[in-house]
Design a protein around this motif. Structure first.
Motif, short mmCIF file in Angstrom:
data_model
loop_
_atom_site.label_atom_id
_atom_site.label_comp_id
_atom_site.label_asym_id
_atom_site.label_seq_id
_atom_site.Cartn_x
_atom_site.Cartn_y
_atom_site.Cartn_z
N ILE A 53 0.87 -1.17 0.00
CA ILE A 53 0.00 0.00 0.00
C ILE A 53 0.91 1.22 0.00
O ILE A 53 1.61 1.48 0.98
CB ILE A 53 -0.92 0.03 1.24
CG1 ILE A 53 -1.80 -1.22 1.29
CG2 ILE A 53 -1.79 1.29 1.23
CD1 ILE A 53 -2.65 -1.31 2.55
N THR A 54 0.93 1.95 -1.12
CA THR A 54 1.79 3.13 -1.21
C THR A 54 1.07 4.24 -1.97
O THR A 54 0.00 4.02 -2.56
CB THR A 54 3.12 2.84 -1.96
OG1 THR A 54 2.91 2.94 -3.37
CG2 THR A 54 3.66 1.46 -1.62
N ASN A 55 1.70 5.41 -1.99
CA ASN A 55 1.15 6.54 -2.71
C ASN A 55 1.99 6.87 -3.96
O ASN A 55 1.85 7.95 -4.51
CB ASN A 55 1.06 7.77 -1.79
CG ASN A 55 0.06 8.80 -2.28
OD1 ASN A 55 -0.97 8.45 -2.87
ND2 ASN A 55 0.36 10.07 -2.08
N ARG A 56 2.85 5.90 -4.34
CA ARG A 56 3.66 6.10 -5.55
C ARG A 56 3.66 4.84 -6.39
O ARG A 56 4.11 3.77 -5.94
CB ARG A 56 5.10 6.48 -5.18
CG ARG A 56 5.28 7.95 -4.84
CD ARG A 56 6.74 8.25 -4.56
NE ARG A 56 7.61 7.79 -5.65
CZ ARG A 56 8.95 7.77 -5.58
NH1 ARG A 56 9.55 8.19 -4.48
NH2 ARG A 56 9.66 7.34 -6.59
N LYS A 57 3.16 4.95 -7.61
CA LYS A 57 3.09 3.79 -8.49
C LYS A 57 4.47 3.31 -8.92
O LYS A 57 4.67 2.12 -9.20
CB LYS A 57 2.26 4.13 -9.73
CG LYS A 57 0.77 4.19 -9.48
CD LYS A 57 0.03 4.40 -10.79
CE LYS A 57 -1.48 4.35 -10.58
NZ LYS A 57 -2.22 4.54 -11.85
#
Length: 321
Positions: free
Chosen positions: A122-126
């Motif tokens: 779960i991250t905020n950067r692809k």
């Protein structure tokens, strides 16, 4: 410069709500794949993260464990100093990192890959390292933190928490997890008392007042008086519950001119009485009593035969409310 506290607080609400709406609208098949991996996990879910993400990972592990999915939080720094042994080849790693570049979390990847343990990120950067090596990547898509300095993780940490809650609640339903299952995992404190089941509180065996439909009312009254519940179950020849006689039924029978010397239980009983099941929550049984203004319930088994009786006082004494 004037500073309105409530206005500023509401700005935080607005920002985070907007980001959560975007997260909801962009939720895709990666979430479905994550659920499938977690559902098929034969071991436990290992959650990990550092800083704010670490706190979120701990909460997610707690929620998963209490709702039917065994989970354990692993601090990545401690993992590098011996705690890696907690990870088993049957497990799944749920790694949370806003940037996807947290060194402590990234350092776990080689070992986890060696064990062939699936990684859900779960991250905020692809384009992050964690996203690249994960088997499934859930993209938060958070554009704006609620922090006016755009520094403190706020919207992103809330979004991570929401994804974890969503995973847990979907898994709960897929596993057929019940209120009774939840009660077993929360035996202590006020929550545990509210989640007590009827089986923990009801009376069984010789304590249960039972008569047959053909039992003379003179004997019924003796049974009711000796057992002290102010009621008795009435059964047919097969042993199934067909009615109940309460103190109120006795008063109504006399008021209508009935004669106890000639009457039988079947003449006085209330048919189709309200009942309870042994595995239902005591709180639900109590609500049924309150709704119907009664004080006892006959507890029946799957065949409709009485196996116990529970009084309102039994539930209140246990501190269920």
């Amino acid at each position: 410069m004037s500073f309105d506290i409530l206005t500023e607080a509401k700005k935080v609400f607005d920002t985070e709500i907007q980001e959560l709406i975007r997260l909801k609208e962009n939720l895709d098949e990666s979430f479905v794949k994550a659920v499938e991996i977690l559902l098929s996990c034969e071991g436990k879910v290992i959650t990990t993260g550092v800083g704010k993400s670490g706190h979120i990972a701990q909460k997610i592990a707690s929620t998963l464990s209490s709702t039917g999915t065994p989970a354990h939080f692993l601090h990545p720094s401690e993992a590098l100093h011996g705690d890696l042994g907690v990870i088993d080849y049957r497990d799944v790693l749920l790694a949370i990192s806003n940037s996807g570049e947290s060194p402590e979390v990234i350092s776990l990847i080689p070992y986890v890959k060696l064990l062939k343990v699936p990684i859900i990120a779960i991250t905020n950067r692809k384009d992050s390292t964690l996203a690249k090596y994960a088997d499934v990547h859930i993209f938060l898509n958070v554009k704006k933190e609620a922090c006016p300095l755009e520094l403190a993780p706020t919207s992103s940490s809330t979004a991570s928490l929401l994804v974890g809650d969503a995973l847990a609640m979907v898994l709960l339903q897929l596993r057929g997890f019940t209120k009774e299952d939840f009660a077993l995992r929360h035996p202590a404190g006020s929550l545990g008392r509210r989640l007590k089941v009827v089986r923990e509180l009801y009376h069984t065996g010789d304590e249960v007042p039972i008569v047959y439909e053909e039992t003379p009312m003179t004997d019924v009254i003796i049974e009711m008086t000796s057992k002290g519940f102010g009621a008795t179950a009435v059964i047919d020849k097969s042993g199934k519950l067909v009615g109940i006689i309460t103190d109120g039924d006795l008063r109504r029978f006399v008021k209508n001119g009935g004669d106890f010397n000639t009457a039988k239980a079947g003449d006085v009983m209330t048919k189709t009485p309200k009942t309870a099941k042994a595995n239902e929550l005591a709180a639900e049984a109590l609500k049924r009593m309150e709704d119907h203004k009664i004080t006892v319930l006959i507890v029946i088994d799957d065949e409709g035969k009485p196996e116990g009786i529970i009084h309102m006082h039994d539930i209140l004494k246990a501190g269920v409310l």
